[in-house]
Design an enzyme around this catalytic site. Sequence first.
Site, mmCIF file in Angstrom:
data_model
loop_
_atom_site.group_PDB
_atom_site.id
_atom_site.type_symbol
_atom_site.label_atom_id
_atom_site.label_comp_id
_atom_site.label_asym_id
_atom_site.label_seq_id
_atom_site.Cartn_x
_atom_site.Cartn_y
_atom_site.Cartn_z
ATOM 1 N N SER A 139 0.704 -1.122 -0.062
ATOM 2 C CA SER A 139 0.005 -0.026 -0.001
ATOM 3 C C SER A 139 0.870 1.108 -0.069
ATOM 4 C CB SER A 139 -0.711 0.074 1.331
ATOM 5 O OG SER A 139 -1.632 1.168 1.563
ATOM 6 N N TYR A 165 -1.960 -0.769 10.661
ATOM 7 C CA TYR A 165 -2.014 -0.972 9.199
ATOM 8 C C TYR A 165 -0.817 -0.347 8.478
ATOM 9 C CZ TYR A 165 -3.476 -0.989 4.401
ATOM 10 O OH TYR A 165 -4.141 -1.380 3.041
HETATM 11 P P1 NAP Z 1 -10.762 -6.685 0.284
HETATM 12 O O1 NAP Z 1 -11.937 -6.595 -0.971
HETATM 13 O O2 NAP Z 1 -11.386 -6.367 1.470
HETATM 14 O O3 NAP Z 1 -10.038 -7.895 0.243
HETATM 15 C C1 NAP Z 1 -9.432 -8.350 1.073
HETATM 16 C C2 NAP Z 1 -9.167 -9.971 0.860
HETATM 17 O O4 NAP Z 1 -8.351 -10.689 1.894
HETATM 18 C C3 NAP Z 1 -10.589 -10.603 1.092
HETATM 19 O O5 NAP Z 1 -10.850 -11.423 -0.218
HETATM 20 C C4 NAP Z 1 -10.500 -11.543 2.358
HETATM 21 O O6 NAP Z 1 -11.127 -12.885 2.207
HETATM 22 C C5 NAP Z 1 -8.961 -11.882 2.394
HETATM 23 N N1 NAP Z 1 -8.568 -12.084 3.748
HETATM 24 C C6 NAP Z 1 -8.556 -11.182 4.877
HETATM 25 N N2 NAP Z 1 -8.167 -11.834 5.757
HETATM 26 C C7 NAP Z 1 -7.713 -13.173 5.450
HETATM 27 C C8 NAP Z 1 -6.966 -14.091 6.079
HETATM 28 N N3 NAP Z 1 -6.508 -14.009 7.483
HETATM 29 N N4 NAP Z 1 -6.721 -15.357 5.459
HETATM 30 C C9 NAP Z 1 -7.113 -15.379 3.935
HETATM 31 N N5 NAP Z 1 -7.565 -14.139 3.650
HETATM 32 C C10 NAP Z 1 -7.992 -13.365 4.250
HETATM 33 O O7 NAP Z 1 -9.956 -5.449 -0.035
HETATM 34 P P2 NAP Z 1 -8.770 -5.121 -1.154
HETATM 35 O O8 NAP Z 1 -8.867 -3.604 -1.273
HETATM 36 O O9 NAP Z 1 -9.012 -5.888 -2.388
HETATM 37 O O10 NAP Z 1 -7.535 -5.385 -0.541
HETATM 38 C C11 NAP Z 1 -6.633 -6.489 -1.216
HETATM 39 C C12 NAP Z 1 -5.395 -5.674 -0.820
HETATM 40 O O11 NAP Z 1 -5.011 -4.602 -1.297
HETATM 41 C C13 NAP Z 1 -5.274 -5.596 0.860
HETATM 42 O O12 NAP Z 1 -3.744 -6.160 1.064
HETATM 43 C C14 NAP Z 1 -5.259 -4.248 1.054
HETATM 44 O O13 NAP Z 1 -4.333 -3.914 2.201
HETATM 45 C C15 NAP Z 1 -4.472 -3.730 -0.130
HETATM 46 N N6 NAP Z 1 -4.544 -2.249 -0.319
HETATM 47 C C16 NAP Z 1 -6.111 -1.873 -0.670
HETATM 48 C C17 NAP Z 1 -6.311 -0.484 -0.629
HETATM 49 C C18 NAP Z 1 -7.947 0.038 -0.908
HETATM 50 O O14 NAP Z 1 -7.784 1.169 -1.022
HETATM 51 N N7 NAP Z 1 -8.806 -0.894 -1.124
HETATM 52 C C19 NAP Z 1 -5.287 0.312 -0.917
HETATM 53 C C20 NAP Z 1 -4.003 -0.110 -0.734
HETATM 54 C C21 NAP Z 1 -3.665 -1.419 -0.502
HETATM 55 P P3 NAP Z 1 -12.017 -13.454 3.350
HETATM 56 O O15 NAP Z 1 -12.571 -12.435 4.138
HETATM 57 O O16 NAP Z 1 -12.743 -14.280 2.748
HETATM 58 O O17 NAP Z 1 -10.842 -14.076 4.195
#
Ligand code: NAP
Length: 253
Positions: free
Chosen positions: A137, A150
């Site tokens: 991130s 975070y």
């Molecule tokens: P998201 O839709 O909430 O995706 C998070 C995913 O992680 C979900 O599919 C969740 O599935 C899985 N997860 C969470 N805990 C887990 C665990 N203990 N074991 C296995 N899977 C797990 O959000 P996203 O935005 O796509 O996030 C993906 C990545 O991008 C993350 O690392 C996040 O920090 C990063 N990111 C996001 C943003 C943003 O603004 N959205 C910005 C920068 C970076 P389950 O709940 O089914 O486990």
Amino acid sequence: MAIPFRHALVTGGGSGVGRAVALALAGEGVAVTVCGRRIEPLMETAAQSPSIHALAADVTDEASVAALYEEAVAARGPFDIVIANAGMAQSAPAAKTTLDLWQKTLAVNLTGAFLSARPAMDTMRKAGGGRIVFIASTAGLKGYPYVASYVTAKHGVVGLMRALAAEFARTGVTVNAVCPGFVETGMLDESVANIVATTGRSEAEARAALAATNPQGRFIQPQEVAAAVLWLCGDMAGSITGQAISVSGGETW
Ligand code: NAP
């Protein structure tokens, strides 16, 4: 650009960025295994491509990751791409961050990223090539208020990536991090809801405040993050390693 690898693990592949990455890799002919704790969203991703298989696993649980590797590798061969994407972000003022929230955030975002990639390291090294991409991130590159756990976890991910890139430099395995700004996913919706609940601002105001952190004044789309991952997995990206690539409209560099 071709992808000279066969089997990718995408953690957190049931939603958001992970789903977009899984679909992008599958579109290039890579067999993809998606994992997450809940099987239903993973099945929805898998329903979009015959190349994608869904397996439930918790990246914070070493035994769960081991079982995932055993089943996926037996079915479709060793992972030569690992996209450590699973993550969570819950905001709280630093002084009100409980030990539970602190440990949970580090467990998923940092330890989970390490555990997801570790079992593939020796097989990639022996095969003479592979790709490890951490979805970190901009919070891995700069500080933000109210997300100390975070920001700490994502800085840790960038450090882990740099250590692995140095360790694997002579092996044909590249290790990089993609660092998005705010991406339009469920995680963003949660941040907006939290701002609305804690500040009384409207949803539109909260979204505008978050979009304003991006110099382009907009949210990143999951497919834009996936495009960066795809490039890193390609045959022409073999000399790109140890990099934290900001996908943020110029918020960080
Ligand atoms: P998201 O839709 O909430 O995706 C998070 C995913 O992680 C979900 O599919 C969740 O599935 C899985 N997860 C969470 N805990 C887990 C665990 N203990 N074991 C296995 N899977 C797990 O959000 P996203 O935005 O796509 O996030 C993906 C990545 O991008 C993350 O690392 C996040 O920090 C990063 N990111 C996001 C943003 C943003 O603004 N959205 C910005 C920068 C970076 P389950 O709940 O089914 O486990």
